[in-house]
Write a protein that holds these residues in place. Structure first.
Motif, PDB file in Angstrom:
ATOM      1  N   ILE A 162       1.402  -1.537   0.159  1.00  0.00           N
ATOM      2  CA  ILE A 162      -0.149   0.130  -0.180  1.00  0.00           C
ATOM      3  C   ILE A 162       0.925   1.122   0.100  1.00  0.00           C
ATOM      4  N   ARG A 163      -0.073   2.640  -1.220  1.00  0.00           N
ATOM      5  CA  ARG A 163       0.915   3.135  -0.735  1.00  0.00           C
ATOM      6  C   ARG A 163       0.785   4.405   0.289  1.00  0.00           C
ATOM      7  N   PRO A 164       2.508   4.651   0.738  1.00  0.00           N
ATOM      8  CA  PRO A 164       1.811   5.568   2.088  1.00  0.00           C
ATOM      9  C   PRO A 164       1.660   6.966   2.079  1.00  0.00           C
ATOM     10  N   GLU A 165       1.079   7.537   2.098  1.00  0.00           N
ATOM     11  CA  GLU A 165       1.143   8.888   2.244  1.00  0.00           C
ATOM     12  C   GLU A 165       1.700   9.956   3.678  1.00  0.00           C
ATOM     13  N   LEU A 166       2.440  10.264   3.169  1.00  0.00           N
ATOM     14  CA  LEU A 166       3.512  11.151   4.799  1.00  0.00           C
ATOM     15  C   LEU A 166       3.397  12.407   4.409  1.00  0.00           C
ATOM     16  N   GLU A 167       2.214  12.355   5.725  1.00  0.00           N
ATOM     17  CA  GLU A 167       1.131  14.289   6.664  1.00  0.00           C
ATOM     18  C   GLU A 167       2.640  14.424   7.333  1.00  0.00           C
ATOM     19  N   VAL A 168       2.647  15.873   7.021  1.00  0.00           N
ATOM     20  CA  VAL A 168       4.221  16.367   7.214  1.00  0.00           C
ATOM     21  C   VAL A 168       3.570  17.639   7.647  1.00  0.00           C
ATOM     22  N   PHE A 169       3.389  18.163   9.097  1.00  0.00           N
ATOM     23  CA  PHE A 169       2.773  19.718   9.652  1.00  0.00           C
ATOM     24  C   PHE A 169       4.323  20.861  10.245  1.00  0.00           C
ATOM     25  N   ASP A 170       5.474  20.129   9.862  1.00  0.00           N
ATOM     26  CA  ASP A 170       5.961  21.043  10.475  1.00  0.00           C
ATOM     27  C   ASP A 170       7.493  20.410   9.941  1.00  0.00           C
ATOM     28  N   ALA A 171       8.202  21.645   9.790  1.00  0.00           N
ATOM     29  CA  ALA A 171      10.354  21.128   8.837  1.00  0.00           C
ATOM     30  C   ALA A 171      10.911  19.641   9.931  1.00  0.00           C
ATOM     31  N   GLY A 172      10.834  19.993  10.916  1.00  0.00           N
ATOM     32  CA  GLY A 172      11.531  18.453  11.477  1.00  0.00           C
ATOM     33  C   GLY A 172      10.924  17.645  10.967  1.00  0.00           C
ATOM     34  N   GLN A 173       9.261  17.130  10.535  1.00  0.00           N
ATOM     35  CA  GLN A 173       8.675  16.275  10.354  1.00  0.00           C
ATOM     36  C   GLN A 173       9.302  15.363   9.113  1.00  0.00           C
ATOM     37  N   LEU A 174       9.674  16.430   7.891  1.00  0.00           N
ATOM     38  CA  LEU A 174      10.655  16.155   6.877  1.00  0.00           C
ATOM     39  C   LEU A 174      12.064  15.348   7.294  1.00  0.00           C
ATOM     40  N   VAL A 175      12.448  15.537   8.210  1.00  0.00           N
ATOM     41  CA  VAL A 175      13.723  15.262   8.116  1.00  0.00           C
ATOM     42  C   VAL A 175      13.865  13.337   8.782  1.00  0.00           C
ATOM     43  N   MET A 176      12.024  13.052  10.258  1.00  0.00           N
ATOM     44  CA  MET A 176      11.839  12.153   9.367  1.00  0.00           C
ATOM     45  C   MET A 176      11.497  11.051   8.468  1.00  0.00           C
ATOM     46  N   VAL A 177      10.681  11.645   7.486  1.00  0.00           N
ATOM     47  CA  VAL A 177      10.934  11.749   6.836  1.00  0.00           C
ATOM     48  C   VAL A 177      11.856  10.423   5.587  1.00  0.00           C
ATOM     49  N   ASN A 178      12.795  11.837   5.613  1.00  0.00           N
ATOM     50  CA  ASN A 178      14.232  11.734   5.502  1.00  0.00           C
ATOM     51  C   ASN A 178      14.840  10.413   5.378  1.00  0.00           C
ATOM     52  N   ASP A 179      14.920  10.247   7.043  1.00  0.00           N
ATOM     53  CA  ASP A 179      15.449   8.844   7.709  1.00  0.00           C
ATOM     54  C   ASP A 179      14.760   7.742   6.817  1.00  0.00           C
ATOM     55  N   LEU A 180      13.420   7.603   6.819  1.00  0.00           N
ATOM     56  CA  LEU A 180      12.762   5.902   6.372  1.00  0.00           C
ATOM     57  C   LEU A 180      12.836   6.143   4.504  1.00  0.00           C
ATOM     58  N   ILE A 181      13.190   7.413   4.095  1.00  0.00           N
ATOM     59  CA  ILE A 181      13.477   7.355   2.658  1.00  0.00           C
ATOM     60  C   ILE A 181      14.717   6.572   2.614  1.00  0.00           C
ATOM     61  N   GLU A 182      15.905   6.837   3.259  1.00  0.00           N
ATOM     62  CA  GLU A 182      17.148   5.837   3.263  1.00  0.00           C
ATOM     63  C   GLU A 182      17.913   4.795   3.833  1.00  0.00           C
ATOM     64  N   GLU A 183      15.762   4.318   5.050  1.00  0.00           N
ATOM     65  CA  GLU A 183      16.537   3.039   5.286  1.00  0.00           C
ATOM     66  C   GLU A 183      15.753   1.499   4.564  1.00  0.00           C
ATOM     67  N   GLY A 184      14.900   2.768   3.521  1.00  0.00           N
ATOM     68  CA  GLY A 184      14.172   1.491   1.972  1.00  0.00           C
ATOM     69  C   GLY A 184      12.577   1.514   2.748  1.00  0.00           C
ATOM     70  N   LEU A 185      12.700   2.261   3.448  1.00  0.00           N
ATOM     71  CA  LEU A 185      10.601   1.693   4.205  1.00  0.00           C
ATOM     72  C   LEU A 185       9.701   2.807   3.854  1.00  0.00           C
ATOM     73  N   ILE A 186      10.038   3.867   2.609  1.00  0.00           N
ATOM     74  CA  ILE A 186       8.749   4.109   1.496  1.00  0.00           C
ATOM     75  C   ILE A 186       9.716   4.187  -0.060  1.00  0.00           C
ATOM     76  N   ASP A 187       8.517   3.034  -0.620  1.00  0.00           N
ATOM     77  CA  ASP A 187       8.924   3.344  -2.082  1.00  0.00           C
ATOM     78  C   ASP A 187       9.091   4.189  -3.080  1.00  0.00           C
ATOM     79  N   ASP A 188       9.718   4.693  -4.013  1.00  0.00           N
ATOM     80  CA  ASP A 188       9.231   5.354  -4.652  1.00  0.00           C
ATOM     81  C   ASP A 188       8.470   5.914  -5.586  1.00  0.00           C
ATOM     82  N   PRO A 189       8.001   6.630  -5.749  1.00  0.00           N
ATOM     83  CA  PRO A 189       8.250   8.380  -5.744  1.00  0.00           C
ATOM     84  C   PRO A 189       7.693   7.735  -4.071  1.00  0.00           C
TER      85      PRO A 189
END
Length: 297
Positions: A162-189
């Motif tokens: 299932i495609r996750p839609e990553l809900e971001v409410f502030d700038a620091g949450q994009l750090v978490m987004v990038n961490d999970l992408i780097e760990e391979g937990l979020i598929d492209d795009p």
């Protein structure tokens, strides 16, 4: 600027209060409102459910099942996006005695428990709220999404296809987004929703919006919206910064000053705004192709 966008309609939301008599409450009302929004031009319908008696947000899988089945049995075929944000509600007992939490507003569930309805109903998209934050004007309510919880939810959603839609409410949450992408937990795009104007989250001014846009992963497909009276202006703003569009009664209940809206009317207005500025509205089939979605039902 992008010249082709998709519209998401956030149909009802999961808040404690209902701010308009036009907000759908029962599964039949929610499904009918989603269907009407799809007919009006929404390619994606974002679904919460509510307890029909209390009208408050619910995690009841039976309620989700009825909504999803009604939409799938209809004459429209929007992309179904189910929330996975419920189950992170913590209301502390007060400033001087935070524990135990207030049971009247607290609903805390484990990572996999928060995905039970998603696992059973297999929507094409589900949302993950990417951070813990204070919410609302004061008080003791906290929206809780720990790093461990998000890792577990992202891993399970990936396994389900299932495609996750990553809900971001502030700038620091994009750090978490990038961490999970780097760990391979979020598929492209990666699919990201920038949620603006929520109190104690990112303000909805243009400077803040652009700061978030510039911190997005380079291949992200994203949407941007603001709550309240800025919702419809953001329809025109979003394509200018490369974003898709979200409207709906979860975020705003007015079509104009003093004029309560339906979901379909908000979508219709969004379509009109986009067409008048030369932006084409995408169909559900085009969104499925663009996001490489997997149809499970």
């Amino acid at each position: 600027m992008i010249s082709d966008v998709f519209i998401t309609c956030a149909v009802t939301g999961g808040g404690f209060t209902v701010r308009s008599p036009l907000v759908p409450i029962t599964p039949e009302e929610i499904a009918n409102s989603a269907i009407e929004a799809a007919r009006a031009g929404a390619a994606v319908v974002h679904i919460h459910v509510r307890n029909p008696e209390t009208k408050r947000g619910s995690r009841d899988t039976a309620l989700y099942r009825e909504v999803v089945e009604r939409i799938r049995d209809s004459d429209v075929d929007p992309v179904i996006n189910l929330t996975a944000g419920m189950g992170g509600d913590l209301v502390l007992g007060g400033a001087n005695a935070p524990l135990p939490p207030d049971p009247a507003g607290t609903d805390m569930a484990g990572a996999l428990e928060r995905l039970v309805h998603v696992e059973e109903l297999r929507p094409e998209i589900c949302t993950l709220d990417f951070g813990t934050m204070n919410w609302g004007a004061g008080g003791d309510y906290i929206l809780v999404n720990t790093a461990a919880t998000l890792h577990a939810m992202a891993a399970r959603v990936k396994k389900l296809g299932i495609r996750p839609e990553l809900e971001v409410f502030d700038a620091g949450q994009l750090v978490m987004v990038n961490d999970l992408i780097e760990e391979g937990l979020i598929d492209d795009p990666p699919l990201i929703q920038l949620c603006m104007g929520i109190r104690y989250g990112a303000p909805d001014d243009l400077t803040t919006l652009m700061a978030l846009v510039h911190r997005l992963p380079p291949n992200a497909i994203f949407s941007a919206f603001s709550i309240g009276r800025k919702q419809l202006p953001y329809v025109a703003l979003a394509p200018l910064v490369g974003a898709n569009v979200r409207v709906g009664l979860e975020d705003n209940v007015y079509l104009s000053r003093g004029r309560l809206a339906t979901n379909a009317e908000l979508v219709q207005r969004a379509v009109e705004i986009l067409e008048r500025i030369g932006v084409r509205v995408m169909s559900p089939e085009e969104v499925r192709e663009k996001l490489a979605l997997k149809v499970h039902a």
